[in-house]
Every structure is written in C-alpha cells, then in structure tokens.
Design an enzyme around this catalytic site. Structure first.
Site, short mmCIF file in Angstrom:
data_model
loop_
_atom_site.label_atom_id
_atom_site.label_comp_id
_atom_site.label_asym_id
_atom_site.label_seq_id
_atom_site.Cartn_x
_atom_site.Cartn_y
_atom_site.Cartn_z
CG ASP A 25 -6.58 -7.97 -1.90
OD1 ASP A 25 -5.54 -8.48 -1.45
OD2 ASP A 25 -7.08 -6.95 -1.42
CD GLU A 59 -10.90 -6.44 -2.69
OE1 GLU A 59 -9.83 -5.83 -2.67
OE2 GLU A 59 -11.71 -6.42 -1.74
CB CYS A 82 -11.03 0.18 -8.13
SG CYS A 82 -11.33 -1.08 -6.89
CG HIS A 97 -2.17 -0.91 0.83
ND1 HIS A 97 -2.22 -2.22 1.22
CD2 HIS A 97 -3.28 -0.68 0.09
CE1 HIS A 97 -3.34 -2.75 0.75
NE2 HIS A 97 -3.99 -1.84 0.07
C1 PEP Z 1 -7.43 -4.39 -4.76
O1 PEP Z 1 -7.27 -5.36 -4.02
O2 PEP Z 1 -7.21 -4.41 -6.00
C2 PEP Z 1 -7.88 -3.11 -4.20
C3 PEP Z 1 -8.23 -2.11 -4.96
O3 PEP Z 1 -7.87 -3.00 -2.84
P1 PEP Z 1 -6.51 -2.78 -2.00
O4 PEP Z 1 -5.37 -2.63 -2.95
O5 PEP Z 1 -6.69 -1.59 -1.14
O6 PEP Z 1 -6.44 -4.04 -1.21
MG MG Z 2 -8.03 -5.26 -1.99
#
Ligand code: PEP
Ligand code: MG
Length: 542
Positions: A452, A428, A499, A186
């Site tokens: 994910d 996900e 996303c 992240h």
């Molecule tokens: C993902 O898993 O693609 C997502 C957008 O959520 P995060 O990256 O915050 O886990």
């Molecule tokens: Mg995610």
C-alpha cells in the site's frame, strides 16, 4: 499443444489437471410459498441428488486417498441428519422457500457446532456448511463440476477473489491461472504464501483454455502450455525437480540466525492468512509471524465470524507457534477484500475509500468483537496486535482507547489476557510516514506495508493492470519513505519491520540492512532464501 502468455505472479513451475472454477452465487431470497407439498418435494429431491453426487465423489476419491473418501461418507450421513432435515421441513411447512430454509438452518447448526469446546465437534461446522451449500446449489440448478478434486490441480478462473482463494484445498492445488488480476492483488499474494506458481492477466488468451485436460505453467515467465507433449512435460518435470532440489539446498539455513557478516541481527518472519499456513511457518523456521492477515478469517466465512469463532483461531495460532511472536493485524477489509455479507457499497475509488481501520472505528461492534477475541487469545501465547491503514494520529489513539476499554471489561469479567501485549502500527500511507514521530510515541513497533505504501506514494492503483509497470516498490520515492520511517523508529526507540511483498525483494536486502530494519516478514516459502541473503550481506550503515 498450445502456448499462451500471461503475467507471472508467483514464481515456480507446475504441471497439473485443469480445475475450471466457475463462480456460484449462493445468496438466497426469503420468499413466501403457498404450495408446501411442492416445496417439500424440491427439498427431498435436492437431498437425494446430493447423496448421488457424494456417492460419486466417494468412489472417485477412494482411488487416490481413503481418508478423503471418508469425508464424503460423513457428508452423506449429514445430509440425513435429523436436526438439519427437521429444521428445514419445519421452515418449509411455515411457508418458507426451500433455499431460505436450508440457508437458515445451515447457519444455525453451523454456529451451534462452532460454539462447542470439543475441537472435533467444532470442526463439524464446516461439514454442515459444505453439505448445505451442495443442496443449495442443486436447488438453484447449479451443475456439479467437482469430480476431479483429487490429484494435482491447477485452478483456472476469470478472477480469484481472496475469499475464494483462501477456500481452496491447499493439498491439491499446485497453481493458479487467471484471466484478470495483477501481480500485487491479494490472490497473487496468497499464491506466494502457499508457495505455488501463478500466472495472471491472460486476457483474451484465457478463452483458449479448455475446461479440462493437462496444463503446465511457469510463474516466472507467465507462459502456460495447454495439453503439453511428452517432451514438454519431461522438460517441466525436470524444472520441477530442479526447483525441489533448490528448496532442499536451502534447508541448510534452518536453525541459522539471520545475522549479517558485520553482526546486524534481523528477524525473518512469515506472512500468513490462516491456520493452514502454520505448518509452513514451522517448516521454514520463521523467527516470528510478522503479519497475520486476520481479514482472511472473515473472507473464509459466509457471515461475520463470532467472538468465539475468532478466539479459537487466534488461540490456536499463538498456541501452536509459541514461543514465537505472532503479530496479528486487525481487520483490513475493503478495496479488493470484499464479501457479500460485509455490505460495503461499491465505491468509485475503493483503495481511497471505506476500508480497514476506517471501517473498524466506524462500526465499533465489529471491531470490539475482534479485539475481545484477540485479547482473550493473547493469554495462550506470544501475541502482538497492529492496526492497518492508519493515516491520522487520532485513528491510532481511538483504536487504543477501545482496546483499553475492552481490557477493563475483561478484567471485570475475570478473563485473563496478556497485560503487556505489544502494539504496533502499519506504515502504509505517506501521511503515516510524515507523522511517524507522533505515531512512534503511541506504539512499540512499526511494520511497513510496502504494497500500500507503494500504491499511495506513487498514486498507482495496485489492482490496475494498465498501470502495473508504474507500481515499483524499488522507486526512489518509496525507498525514501521506508528510510524516513526507519529513522523515526530509531529516534523514538521503537523497532521497525517490513511486511509488504518487497520485504522479500532480495535486491533490496542490502538497503534494508543499511537503514537498520529489524524485521522482514515474507511468504513462508521465501524465508530461507532471505535468511541466506542476509547471512551473506555486509551492512554498510548509512
Ligand atoms: C501492505 O500493504 O504492504 C500489506 C502488507 O498489507 P496488504 O497487502 O494486506 O494490504
Ligand atoms: Mg496494506
């Protein structure tokens, strides 16, 4: 001059001063003290030292920016604030240690400010946190190293937790370098959201980075240059100039709709994590916010944010971005998104463990607080809500039931909210793909989280650099998952967006168009390039 190599995690080059970030533990213990005079003395000394530090910061900042300097002037006054000082003294007189007194009074006053309606007064909460933490550090013997907090800074840290990354001053920081960390962590995602280069995973080479001095970094190649010569600096400055001119060139796509040559219209959204990202959403002409990672609000805080604190943030985001739709994802805590106050015990397999919707459904008080704040804020703009990490149909149904219950509560209280608020679910997990037809009947849209989805489809831990090469969002199995989701959305009459990070992978744009994806949500800095790619793309519907 010295060259080191890491892994590029966010594109672009930058030159700046090293800002070496050392982790500070600001947790406190509640201890009974017997020598009250001595403890009062410690408190007074810590305050005096804080004022000395703030004086130095004021002088330093004054050279670069008058407004920043004024912040330190205000902080100096706050150190002597009677409510703050009397509160601490009273607790010490009550046999509490100075650290615990400062910590407790800090939280009390910060909460009080936050609850105020006047936005100016409410923002004073952050100042109280700041000066109290300064005093806490002094009491705990932690040295001040922040003197160069102006100018262009490249943050150098062993690892940057999302909770630390979100707190960085985005006006000064032009890049990140870390010893650990993967491309899909992240912190790397945040660097991309901020549109600044990042080099991660330097490993042993990290030890060769000095505590201060100049550094040039290349987020594409992963190369970093310490103490660059004037020739190298000139090269980097040329690259930065070229980078800026490409950015300028992309501005011609502002105001243009993302429609392929054969007329398939797609929304290009922004992924954000805090109010400070709003300007970039607007500057890059996003069609919507496809993902607001609400957990970053929690990571920026030292305690669970209250309903009112959250309400103010959600309200501001939807109000400032109105009429654009803002999709707020409910809390996705756990795995690499941790803060000490969450109290989530260490786990063998955190990615498969206690996270996101699993926590929310298990701890309804936390979830209810967020859902109430979201619903109240929905009245002020165009908001949608989506739930993360769903793997069981019942999780989505339980979350919806709780939301309905809160709607009833709000109605009884006469609190307005958006009655026709759209609900979505993130896809996900492979399980959610397999039951997509059932999930589709419960919601208005799917948003595919490819980060994910890649991790769980390929069984590759997204945080583990040893298997990083296997983490491939272009892998056939992952693309099949995406396609199945899009088909299921279409068959059930709902829309489908992406996303995850690979929404911005331009190699995949053609594929996404061909399977009829309706929305792609990416870091704000990637929006215009993606629009350009879509506009030049011809859909060959499968
Ligand atoms: C993902 O898993 O693609 C997502 C957008 O959520 P995060 O990256 O915050 O886990
Ligand atoms: Mg995610």
């Amino acid at each position: 001059m010295r060259i080191l190599n890491g892994r590029g995690a966010s594109q672009g080059v930058a030159v700046g001063d090293i800002y070496y970030m050392i982790k500070h533990d600001l947790s406190v213990e509640d201890t009974v003290i017997t020598d009250i005079e001595k403890e009062l003395d410690r408190f007074t000394h810590a305050k005096l030292e804080a004022i000395t530090q703030l004086d130095k910061l004021y002088q330093h900042a004054l050279v670069a920016d008058y407004n920043t300097a004024q912040v330190f002037e205000v902080h100096k006054m706050l150190v002597d604030d009677p409510d703050f000082c009397d509160g601490c003294i009273e607790m010490i007189n009550d046999h509490k240690n100075a650290e615990f007194a400062v910590f407790t009074v800090r939280n009390m006053i910060a909460d009080m400010f936050l609850a105020m309606d006047d936005p100016y007064m409410s923002a004073r909460s952050a100042d109280i946190m700041d000066i109290s933490n300064r005093i806490l550090k002094i009491l705990k013997g932690i040295k001040e190293t922040d003197l160069s907090l102006t100018g262009k800074l490249i943050v150098v840290a062993e690892d940057l937790l999302p909770s630390e990354t979100v707190k960085l001053d985005k006006n000064n920081v032009v890049g990140f370098v870390t010893k650990f960390g993967s491309n899909t962590s992240h912190s790397a995602i945040l660097a991309r959201t901020m549109g600044i280069p990042a080099v991660v995973n330097l490993r042993e080479a990290f030890e060769d980075i000095p505590l201060d001095g100049k550094i040039a970094i290349d987020g594409d190649t992963g190369k970093i240059v310490i103490d660059p010569t004037s020739t190298i600096l000139a090269n980097y400055n040329d690259m930065i100039a070229r980078q800026n001119s490409v950015k300028e060139g992309l501005k011609e796509y502002i105001g243009k709709k993302a429609i392929t040559k054969d007329g398939h219209g797609v929304k290009v959204g922004a992924n954000i994590g805090s109010l400070s990202d709003i300007d970039e959403v607007l500057n890059n002409d996003a069609d919507c916010v496809g993902l607001f990672r609400s957990e970053f609000i929690y990571l920026e805080s030292d305690k669970f944010p209250t309903e009112d604190e959250q309400f103010e943030i959600y309200k501001e985001v939807v109000q400032r971005l109105s009429p654009l739709n803002v999709i707020i994802r409910t809390l996705d805590l756990g795995a690499d998104k941790q803060a000490s106050y969450f109290g989530i015990p260490d786990e063998e397999n955190p990615a498969l463990g206690y996270r996101a919707i699993r926590i929310c459904l298990n701890e309804p008080k936390i979830f209810e607080t967020q859902l109430r704040a979201l619903l109240r804020a929905s009245h002020y703009g165009n908001m949608s809500i989506m739930f993360p990490m769903v793997s069981h149909l019942s999780q989505l149904q339980d979350a919806k039931r709780l939301l309905e219950y809160i709607k009833t509560q709000l109605k009884e209280e006469g609190v307005p909210f958006k009655e026709d608020l759209e609900l979505g679910v993130m896809i996900e997990t492979p399980a959610s793909v397999m039951i997509a037809d059932k999930l589709a009947k419960e919601v208005s849209f799917f948003s595919i989280g490819t980060n994910d989805l890649t991790q769980y489809t390929l069984a590759v831990d997204r945080m583990n650099t040893n298997v990083e090469k296997l983490f491939d969002s272009r892998n056939e199995a992952v693309l099949k998952m995406i396609e199945l989701t899009a088909i299921s959305a279409r068959e059930n009459g709902i829309w489908c967006g992406i996303c995850g990070e690979s929404a911005g992978d331009l190699e995949l744009t053609d594929f996404y168009m061909s399977i009829g994806i309706d929305e792609l949500s990416v870091s704000p800095s990637k929006i215009l390039n993606l629009k350009k790619t879509i506009i030049n793309c011809t859909t060959k519907t499968k």
